[in-house]
Design an enzyme around this catalytic site. Structure first.
Site, PDB file in Angstrom:
ATOM      1  N   GLU A 127       0.871  -1.191   0.000  1.00 43.96           N
ATOM      2  CA  GLU A 127       0.000   0.000   0.000  1.00 43.96           C
ATOM      3  C   GLU A 127       0.901   1.232   0.000  1.00 43.96           C
ATOM      4  OE1 GLU A 127      -2.639  -0.210   3.350  1.00 43.96           O
ATOM      5  OE2 GLU A 127      -3.674  -1.973   2.538  1.00 43.96           O
ATOM      6  N   GLY A 131       4.708  -0.894   2.910  1.00 44.17           N
ATOM      7  CA  GLY A 131       5.539  -1.655   1.980  1.00 44.17           C
ATOM      8  C   GLY A 131       6.285  -2.715   2.773  1.00 44.17           C
ATOM      9  N   THR A 158       1.998  -5.708  -9.608  1.00 43.05           N
ATOM     10  CA  THR A 158       2.429  -6.361 -10.852  1.00 43.05           C
ATOM     11  C   THR A 158       1.225  -7.085 -11.463  1.00 43.05           C
ATOM     12  OG1 THR A 158       4.642  -6.662  -9.959  1.00 43.05           O
ATOM     13  CG2 THR A 158       4.032  -8.103 -11.792  1.00 43.05           C
ATOM     14  N   GLY A 242       7.847 -17.236  -2.981  1.00 46.72           N
ATOM     15  CA  GLY A 242       8.008 -16.256  -4.060  1.00 46.72           C
ATOM     16  C   GLY A 242       9.441 -15.742  -4.140  1.00 46.72           C
ATOM     17  N   ARG A 243      10.059 -15.603  -2.987  1.00 47.46           N
ATOM     18  CA  ARG A 243      11.437 -15.063  -2.972  1.00 47.46           C
ATOM     19  C   ARG A 243      12.419 -15.995  -3.679  1.00 47.46           C
ATOM     20  NH1 ARG A 243      10.185 -12.805   3.101  1.00 47.46           N
ATOM     21  NH2 ARG A 243       9.161 -10.927   2.335  1.00 47.46           N
ATOM     22  N   GLN A 336      30.390  -2.300 -18.304  1.00 50.10           N
ATOM     23  CA  GLN A 336      31.798  -1.872 -18.342  1.00 50.10           C
ATOM     24  C   GLN A 336      32.565  -2.628 -19.430  1.00 50.10           C
ATOM     25  OE1 GLN A 336      32.583   0.656 -16.583  1.00 50.10           O
ATOM     26  NE2 GLN A 336      34.774   0.759 -16.992  1.00 50.10           N
ATOM     27  N   GLY A 340      31.440   1.824 -24.410  1.00 47.86           N
ATOM     28  CA  GLY A 340      30.379   2.728 -24.867  1.00 47.86           C
ATOM     29  C   GLY A 340      29.192   1.973 -25.449  1.00 47.86           C
ATOM     30  N   GLU A 363       9.271  -8.062  -3.392  1.00 51.39           N
ATOM     31  CA  GLU A 363       9.139  -9.278  -2.554  1.00 51.39           C
ATOM     32  C   GLU A 363      10.039  -9.200  -1.315  1.00 51.39           C
ATOM     33  OE1 GLU A 363       8.220 -12.994  -4.242  1.00 51.39           O
ATOM     34  OE2 GLU A 363       7.252 -12.094  -5.984  1.00 51.39           O
ATOM     35  N   SER A 366      16.323  -5.904   0.236  1.00 52.05           N
ATOM     36  CA  SER A 366      17.488  -6.638   0.781  1.00 52.05           C
ATOM     37  C   SER A 366      17.561  -6.483   2.295  1.00 52.05           C
ATOM     38  CB  SER A 366      18.777  -6.123   0.129  1.00 52.05           C
ATOM     39  OG  SER A 366      18.727  -6.420  -1.244  1.00 52.05           O
TER      40      SER A 366
END
Ligand code: CAA
Ligand code: FAD
Length: 379
Positions: A127, A131, A158, A242-243, A336, A340, A363, A366
């Site tokens: 919400e 979170g 999602t 889910g994780r 890297q 470019g 989900e 960290s």
């Protein structure tokens, strides 16, 4: 300890790899650029059994194990992490929750269609002001006898507009705190339910993320999953699995970054030789490959814990914490290595870098994974 995959697991991995290379690769830059939902691709994923991988065949699923799911998630995420988040929400949050805790009627009505990919589902916990602190639900599901009256707003959902079915977490008895929360199945066409505009995102731009508004939405009592007050535990148990899926998504982004870097480093020349002949580039590739293998082992360990009915909330959180960091680090290194060219869309690695970031946020961020892991350690 057996590190070998079974023939069935190898076949699932090969099928997912072929599908990703043949059906997802060609349009992925365009879908990202225009935030185009991969409707055709998701339909095909349903036909191939990728939308209900762990659901029993009795309910239209593929009846596969979590290890197979991780292998498929990695292959699809290597190419298109937008497709894999749509797949992940449908498989591990919606289908798994319904099969594990739903009634026979709920399974017949919703799971069969979700598992075959005929329709897709959404999981609605977050919400505007809840979170990480997910017990602070402001959305209310008032008990009105034979129905619940749903009011409130969900954020960042999602499959927000592409779903047909929504699992909505809401507070019924605030005095009971997390034990007063319920989870309700809400059909898209229910009066009073509206969908906000699509978010314009940094990454996973092919997936559709929306806020959802509920204004006096009547949800029949038979649409509640589990007993009264089970909603928060439902959300936590569903997210523990889910994780593992999001960890596999991160792993796929990282291994996609490595595969592109290996190819590019053997083609691009600087100072008269392929850049892969410079030790600085070789060491980057060696670090990426080592970290990716470590992430893969954590993902497979968590999946194997789940398949063996062992506790997997710690191993799943560890897999997500580590793999999402590896995804971010590998994608930055891939840019890297490409120099470019890595900074422009044509070479894909800038998209992987943008897509990697979300795996450290959704989900459970960290920081939240560290809370889950340390609580288990200190139990
Ligand atoms: N299984 C079962 N029950 C659990 C559980 C688990 N894994 N984890 C907690 N619970 C239970 C607790 O036992 C407790 O129940 P009792 O009161 O009966 O003992 C209840 O849930 C409350 O638990 P806590 O006291 O631990 O709650 P907390 O406020 O400290 O929060 C938290 C714990 C782990 C931080 C949790 O709030 C959390 O996971 N936050 C992150 C939210 C999140 O991951 N959101 C993701 C949204 S979905 C998404 O993001 C999808 C996508 O992008 C694709
Ligand atoms: P906050 O909780 O406000 O956190 C802000 C910062 O503070 C973070 O760095 C966090 O780690 C840190 N923090 C908070 N509390 C602590 C603490 N106790 N200790 C240390 N640090 C802390 N949600 C759904 O329900 N369903 C979905 O389908 C879904 N899909 C999503 C898709 C996208 C693209 C995005 C961006 C989000 C999605 N989410 C979904 C929401 C997602 O799960 C939340 O964004 C996430 O859980 C973090 O919540 P928040 O954004 O409110 O951040």
């Amino acid at each position: 300890m057996d590190f070998q995959l079974t023939e069935e697991q190898l076949a699932v991995q090969a099928a997912a790899r072929d599908f990703a290379q043949n059906e997802l690769w060609a349009g992925v830059i365009e879908r990202d650029e225009h935030q185009k939902f991969p409707a055709e691709q998701i339909k095909k994923m349903g036909e191939l059994g990728f939308m209900g991988m762990m659901v029993s065949p009795e309910y239209g699923g593929s009846g596969l194990d979590t290890v197979s799911y991780v292998l498929a998630m990695e292959e699809i995420s290597k190419v298109d992490a937008s497709c894999s988040v749509i797949m992940s929400v449908n498989n591990s949050l919606v289908c798994w929750g319904l099969e594990k805790f739903g009634t026979e009627e709920q399974k017949q009505k919703y799971l069969t269609k979700l598992a075959s990919g005929e329709i897709i589902g959404a999981f609605c916990l977050s919400e505007p002001e809840a979170g990480s602190d997910a017990t602070m639900q402001r959305t209310t599901a008032e008990d009105k006898g034979d129905y619940y009256l749903l009011n409130g707003t969900k954020n960042w959902i999602t499959n927000g507009s592409s779903a047909s079915v929504y699992l909505v977490i809401a507070q019924t008895n605030p005095e009971l705190k997390s034990r007063g929360i319920n989870v309700l199945i809400v059909d898209k066409d229910t009066p009073g339910f509206t969908i906000g505009p699509k978010e314009n995102k940094l990454g996973i731009r092919g997936s559709d993320t929306h806020s959802l508004m509920f204004n006096d939405v009547k949800v029949p009592k038979e649409n509640r999953i589990g007993p009264d007050g089970f909603g928060f535990k439902f959300a936590m148990q569903v997210l523990a699995g889910g994780r593992i899926g999001i960890a596999a998504q991160a792993l796929g982004i990282a291994s996609g970054a490595l595969e592109l870097s290996l190819k590019y480093a053997q083609q691009r020349k600087a100072f008269g030789v392929e850049i892969a002949k410079h030790q600085a580039i070789q060491f980057k590739l060696a670090d990426m490959a080592t970290e990716i293998d470590a992430a893969r082992l954590l993902c497979l360990k968590a999946a194997s814990d789940k398949d063996q009915q062992l506790d997997y909330s710690k191993s799943g959180a560890m897999a997500k914490l580590f793999s999402s960091k590896v995804a971010m680090d590998s994608a930055v290194e891939a840019v890297q290595i490409h120099g470019g060219y890595g900074f422009v869309k044509e070479y894909h690695v800038e998209r992987l870098m943008r897509d990697a970031k979300i795996t450290q946020i959704y989900e459970g961020t960290s920081e939240i994974q560290k809370i889950v892991i340390s609580r288990e350690l200190l139990k």
